[in-house]
Design a protein around this motif. Structure first.
Motif, PDB file in Angstrom:
ATOM      1  N   TYR A   1       0.855  -1.182   0.000  1.00  0.00           N
ATOM      2  CA  TYR A   1       0.000   0.000   0.000  1.00  0.00           C
ATOM      3  C   TYR A   1       0.887   1.227   0.000  1.00  0.00           C
ATOM      4  CZ  TYR A   1       1.025   0.028   4.994  1.00  0.00           C
ATOM      5  OH  TYR A   1       1.670   0.033   6.196  1.00  0.00           O
TER       6      TYR A   1
ATOM      7  N   THR B   1       7.102  -0.708   0.736  1.00  0.00           N
ATOM      8  CA  THR B   1       6.633  -1.289  -0.520  1.00  0.00           C
ATOM      9  C   THR B   1       7.496  -0.830  -1.692  1.00  0.00           C
ATOM     10  OG1 THR B   1       4.379  -1.301   0.342  1.00  0.00           O
ATOM     11  CG2 THR B   1       4.642  -1.528  -2.038  1.00  0.00           C
TER      12      THR B   1
ATOM     13  N   ASN C   1      -2.919  -6.213  -1.680  1.00  0.00           N
ATOM     14  CA  ASN C   1      -3.494  -5.039  -1.012  1.00  0.00           C
ATOM     15  C   ASN C   1      -4.819  -5.410  -0.413  1.00  0.00           C
ATOM     16  OD1 ASN C   1      -4.401  -2.613  -0.153  1.00  0.00           O
ATOM     17  ND2 ASN C   1      -4.305  -1.617  -2.131  1.00  0.00           N
TER      18      ASN C   1
END
Length: 46
Positions: free
Chosen positions: A17, A31, A46
């Motif tokens: 995310y 990420t 996600n």
């Protein structure tokens, strides 16, 4: 990454995310870092 390499992991599974660009610039983004630097296959959800 270092732990995955030490243990011989074949795959990294992580939740992906994002935050605002300012917040990621200040705190960093795991990420984005994983996507940019991993040499091990990566599964993001996600």
């Amino acid at each position: 990454m270092s732990h995955a390499k030490k243990t011989g992991a074949d795959l990294i599974v992580a939740g992906g995310y994002g935050h605002s660009r300012l917040l990621e610039w200040i705190l960093g983004g795991v990420t984005r870092e994983l996507l940019a630097t991993t040499s091990i296959p990566l599964l993001l959800s996600n």
